[in-house]
Design a protein around this motif. Structure first.
Motif, PDB file in Angstrom:
ATOM      1  N   ASP A   7      26.034  48.641  80.962  1.00 45.23           N
ATOM      2  CA  ASP A   7      26.244  50.023  80.522  1.00 45.23           C
ATOM      3  C   ASP A   7      27.638  50.208  79.920  1.00 45.23           C
ATOM      4  O   ASP A   7      27.792  50.838  78.863  1.00 45.23           O
ATOM      5  CB  ASP A   7      26.049  51.005  81.684  1.00 45.23           C
ATOM      6  CG  ASP A   7      24.591  51.132  82.115  1.00 45.23           C
ATOM      7  OD1 ASP A   7      23.696  50.621  81.403  1.00 45.23           O
ATOM      8  OD2 ASP A   7      24.352  51.732  83.184  1.00 45.23           O
ATOM      9  N   LEU A   8      28.656  49.666  80.591  1.00 48.38           N
ATOM     10  CA  LEU A   8      30.026  49.775  80.071  1.00 48.38           C
ATOM     11  C   LEU A   8      30.146  49.047  78.734  1.00 48.38           C
ATOM     12  O   LEU A   8      30.749  49.568  77.791  1.00 48.38           O
ATOM     13  CB  LEU A   8      31.037  49.204  81.070  1.00 48.38           C
ATOM     14  CG  LEU A   8      31.405  50.093  82.242  1.00 48.38           C
ATOM     15  CD1 LEU A   8      32.260  49.328  83.246  1.00 48.38           C
ATOM     16  CD2 LEU A   8      32.140  51.338  81.772  1.00 48.38           C
ATOM     17  N   TRP A   9      29.572  47.855  78.657  1.00 44.14           N
ATOM     18  CA  TRP A   9      29.633  47.065  77.422  1.00 44.14           C
ATOM     19  C   TRP A   9      29.013  47.844  76.265  1.00 44.14           C
ATOM     20  O   TRP A   9      29.532  47.860  75.155  1.00 44.14           O
ATOM     21  CB  TRP A   9      28.950  45.720  77.642  1.00 44.14           C
ATOM     22  CG  TRP A   9      29.177  44.716  76.560  1.00 44.14           C
ATOM     23  CD1 TRP A   9      28.232  44.208  75.716  1.00 44.14           C
ATOM     24  CD2 TRP A   9      30.403  44.070  76.195  1.00 44.14           C
ATOM     25  NE1 TRP A   9      28.798  43.305  74.844  1.00 44.14           N
ATOM     26  CE2 TRP A   9      30.124  43.192  75.126  1.00 44.14           C
ATOM     27  CE3 TRP A   9      31.712  44.151  76.663  1.00 44.14           C
ATOM     28  CZ2 TRP A   9      31.103  42.405  74.522  1.00 44.14           C
ATOM     29  CZ3 TRP A   9      32.683  43.363  76.059  1.00 44.14           C
ATOM     30  CH2 TRP A   9      32.381  42.513  75.005  1.00 44.14           C
ATOM     31  N   GLN A  10      27.914  48.522  76.545  1.00 47.08           N
ATOM     32  CA  GLN A  10      27.255  49.343  75.516  1.00 47.08           C
ATOM     33  C   GLN A  10      28.156  50.515  75.111  1.00 47.08           C
ATOM     34  O   GLN A  10      28.301  50.813  73.926  1.00 47.08           O
ATOM     35  CB  GLN A  10      25.905  49.864  76.019  1.00 47.08           C
ATOM     36  CG  GLN A  10      25.123  50.639  74.971  1.00 47.08           C
ATOM     37  CD  GLN A  10      24.789  49.815  73.738  1.00 47.08           C
ATOM     38  OE1 GLN A  10      24.381  48.651  73.837  1.00 47.08           O
ATOM     39  NE2 GLN A  10      24.977  50.396  72.557  1.00 47.08           N
ATOM     40  N   CYS A  11      28.769  51.160  76.091  1.00 46.74           N
ATOM     41  CA  CYS A  11      29.701  52.267  75.793  1.00 46.74           C
ATOM     42  C   CYS A  11      30.855  51.795  74.920  1.00 46.74           C
ATOM     43  O   CYS A  11      31.257  52.478  73.976  1.00 46.74           O
ATOM     44  CB  CYS A  11      30.240  52.877  77.083  1.00 46.74           C
ATOM     45  SG  CYS A  11      29.052  53.870  77.981  1.00 46.74           S
ATOM     46  N   GLN A 119      32.195  38.706  81.265  1.00 45.37           N
ATOM     47  CA  GLN A 119      31.598  37.458  80.776  1.00 45.37           C
ATOM     48  C   GLN A 119      30.547  37.827  79.722  1.00 45.37           C
ATOM     49  O   GLN A 119      29.358  37.829  79.996  1.00 45.37           O
ATOM     50  CB  GLN A 119      30.965  36.668  81.938  1.00 45.37           C
ATOM     51  CG  GLN A 119      31.952  36.264  83.003  1.00 45.37           C
ATOM     52  CD  GLN A 119      33.048  35.356  82.476  1.00 45.37           C
ATOM     53  OE1 GLN A 119      32.773  34.357  81.819  1.00 45.37           O
ATOM     54  NE2 GLN A 119      34.297  35.723  82.724  1.00 45.37           N
ATOM     55  N   LYS A 120      30.997  38.203  78.567  1.00 45.00           N
ATOM     56  CA  LYS A 120      30.127  38.626  77.466  1.00 45.00           C
ATOM     57  C   LYS A 120      30.544  37.896  76.209  1.00 45.00           C
ATOM     58  O   LYS A 120      31.628  37.312  76.136  1.00 45.00           O
ATOM     59  CB  LYS A 120      30.251  40.144  77.231  1.00 45.00           C
ATOM     60  CG  LYS A 120      29.729  41.004  78.356  1.00 45.00           C
ATOM     61  CD  LYS A 120      28.236  41.049  78.306  1.00 45.00           C
ATOM     62  CE  LYS A 120      27.660  42.084  79.239  1.00 45.00           C
ATOM     63  NZ  LYS A 120      26.204  42.104  79.159  1.00 45.00           N
ATOM     64  N   GLN A 121      29.685  37.962  75.199  1.00 51.15           N
ATOM     65  CA  GLN A 121      30.002  37.388  73.891  1.00 51.15           C
ATOM     66  C   GLN A 121      30.733  38.429  73.045  1.00 51.15           C
ATOM     67  O   GLN A 121      30.370  39.607  73.063  1.00 51.15           O
ATOM     68  CB  GLN A 121      28.711  36.971  73.165  1.00 51.15           C
ATOM     69  CG  GLN A 121      28.030  35.769  73.773  1.00 51.15           C
ATOM     70  CD  GLN A 121      28.850  34.501  73.629  1.00 51.15           C
ATOM     71  OE1 GLN A 121      29.538  34.280  72.633  1.00 51.15           O
ATOM     72  NE2 GLN A 121      28.800  33.666  74.655  1.00 51.15           N
ATOM     73  N   GLU A 122      31.726  37.983  72.309  1.00 46.57           N
ATOM     74  CA  GLU A 122      32.411  38.849  71.347  1.00 46.57           C
ATOM     75  C   GLU A 122      31.389  39.399  70.350  1.00 46.57           C
ATOM     76  O   GLU A 122      30.445  38.711  69.985  1.00 46.57           O
ATOM     77  CB  GLU A 122      33.460  38.011  70.628  1.00 46.57           C
ATOM     78  CG  GLU A 122      34.177  38.712  69.533  1.00 46.57           C
ATOM     79  CD  GLU A 122      35.171  37.809  68.844  1.00 46.57           C
ATOM     80  OE1 GLU A 122      35.220  37.878  67.599  1.00 46.57           O
ATOM     81  OE2 GLU A 122      35.885  37.049  69.518  1.00 46.57           O
ATOM     82  N   ILE A 123      31.601  40.651  69.934  1.00 47.76           N
ATOM     83  CA  ILE A 123      30.678  41.304  69.006  1.00 47.76           C
ATOM     84  C   ILE A 123      31.467  41.900  67.838  1.00 47.76           C
ATOM     85  O   ILE A 123      32.496  42.539  68.050  1.00 47.76           O
ATOM     86  CB  ILE A 123      29.919  42.466  69.691  1.00 47.76           C
ATOM     87  CG1 ILE A 123      29.125  41.977  70.886  1.00 47.76           C
ATOM     88  CG2 ILE A 123      28.994  43.166  68.709  1.00 47.76           C
ATOM     89  CD1 ILE A 123      28.490  43.112  71.669  1.00 47.76           C
ATOM     90  N   CYS A 124      30.941  41.726  66.626  1.00 51.77           N
ATOM     91  CA  CYS A 124      31.495  42.417  65.465  1.00 51.77           C
ATOM     92  C   CYS A 124      30.810  43.773  65.377  1.00 51.77           C
ATOM     93  O   CYS A 124      29.585  43.860  65.371  1.00 51.77           O
ATOM     94  CB  CYS A 124      31.276  41.614  64.184  1.00 51.77           C
ATOM     95  SG  CYS A 124      31.999  42.441  62.742  1.00 51.77           S
ATOM     96  N   LEU A 125      31.606  44.840  65.350  1.00 47.90           N
ATOM     97  CA  LEU A 125      31.079  46.210  65.334  1.00 47.90           C
ATOM     98  C   LEU A 125      31.114  46.836  63.945  1.00 47.90           C
ATOM     99  O   LEU A 125      30.912  48.032  63.803  1.00 47.90           O
ATOM    100  CB  LEU A 125      31.868  47.074  66.327  1.00 47.90           C
ATOM    101  CG  LEU A 125      31.843  46.591  67.782  1.00 47.90           C
ATOM    102  CD1 LEU A 125      32.775  47.438  68.641  1.00 47.90           C
ATOM    103  CD2 LEU A 125      30.426  46.606  68.334  1.00 47.90           C
ATOM    104  N   GLY A 126      31.403  46.037  62.940  1.00 48.84           N
ATOM    105  CA  GLY A 126      31.424  46.560  61.576  1.00 48.84           C
ATOM    106  C   GLY A 126      32.807  47.032  61.152  1.00 48.84           C
ATOM    107  O   GLY A 126      33.820  46.549  61.635  1.00 48.84           O
ATOM    108  N   SER A 127      32.820  48.011  60.280  1.00 52.25           N
ATOM    109  CA  SER A 127      34.054  48.510  59.677  1.00 52.25           C
ATOM    110  C   SER A 127      34.836  49.406  60.644  1.00 52.25           C
ATOM    111  O   SER A 127      34.301  50.391  61.145  1.00 52.25           O
ATOM    112  CB  SER A 127      33.694  49.295  58.415  1.00 52.25           C
ATOM    113  OG  SER A 127      34.803  50.021  57.966  1.00 52.25           O
ATOM    114  N   PHE A 128      36.120  49.064  60.852  1.00 49.85           N
ATOM    115  CA  PHE A 128      36.974  49.904  61.687  1.00 49.85           C
ATOM    116  C   PHE A 128      37.134  51.287  61.065  1.00 49.85           C
ATOM    117  O   PHE A 128      37.093  52.302  61.760  1.00 49.85           O
ATOM    118  CB  PHE A 128      38.350  49.259  61.897  1.00 49.85           C
ATOM    119  CG  PHE A 128      39.325  50.164  62.593  1.00 49.85           C
ATOM    120  CD1 PHE A 128      39.184  50.452  63.940  1.00 49.85           C
ATOM    121  CD2 PHE A 128      40.377  50.751  61.903  1.00 49.85           C
ATOM    122  CE1 PHE A 128      40.075  51.300  64.595  1.00 49.85           C
ATOM    123  CE2 PHE A 128      41.271  51.598  62.544  1.00 49.85           C
ATOM    124  CZ  PHE A 128      41.114  51.870  63.894  1.00 49.85           C
ATOM    125  N   SER A 129      37.299  51.350  59.745  1.00 46.50           N
ATOM    126  CA  SER A 129      37.545  52.642  59.094  1.00 46.50           C
ATOM    127  C   SER A 129      36.384  53.616  59.309  1.00 46.50           C
ATOM    128  O   SER A 129      36.582  54.823  59.306  1.00 46.50           O
ATOM    129  CB  SER A 129      37.863  52.470  57.617  1.00 46.50           C
ATOM    130  OG  SER A 129      36.867  51.729  56.975  1.00 46.50           O
TER     131      SER A 129
END
Length: 140
Positions: A7-11, A119-129
């Motif tokens: 849940d936290l990871w999703q948030c 213990q999770k995999q790094e995720i790209c969340l797209g554009s910071f802007s």
């Protein structure tokens, strides 16, 4: 316990960032908070004390830094954070020192969620802007 972590990871993946001034899309920086270590909600005064320690750490490092707020989409949860001009591994080390589950790292406008304690995999969340909002543009 695993559901709480998920849940936290999703948030964390949905977090948006409030800034008083835009940051260049050419910059690389970590986004780090000292608030609520290990995801445990602390009192405002406890979080202010931890933030002051983090700010002192950043000054001691000589790292350029700018204040920002990490917020839930509905803005019901906010954490003071810092955009810090450091290498990724330094950002992770600071996150670990302040017992953070994760930090964010921005490189050429690409926002990444990087685990520290989780213990999770790094995720790209797209554009910071696209996740950044200027305080001056918010409805009053």
């Amino acid at each position: 316990m695993n559901n709480l972590v998920d849940d936290l990871w999703q948030c964390y993946q949905e977090t948006e960032f409030l800034l008083t001034q835009a940051l260049s899309s050419q910059l690389s920086f970590a986004i780090i908070t000292a608030h609520n270590p290990k995801g445990m909600i602390l009192s405002p005064s406890q979080n202010r004390l931890l933030d002051k320690k983090l700010q002192n750490e950043l000054v001691h490092l000589g790292a350029l830094h700018q204040e920002m707020i990490g917020t839930s989409v509905d803005m019901s949860h906010r954490e003071k954070s810092w955009a810090v001009a450091v290498e990724r591994k330094v950002g992770i080390a600071i996150g670990l020192k302040f017992k953070q589950n994760a930090i964010y790292y921005v490189e050429t406008d690409k926002l990444r969620l990087i685990p520290c304690l989780f213990q999770k995999q790094e995720i790209c969340l797209g554009s910071f802007s696209k996740k950044m909002k200027l305080v001056s543009e918010l409805p009053q």
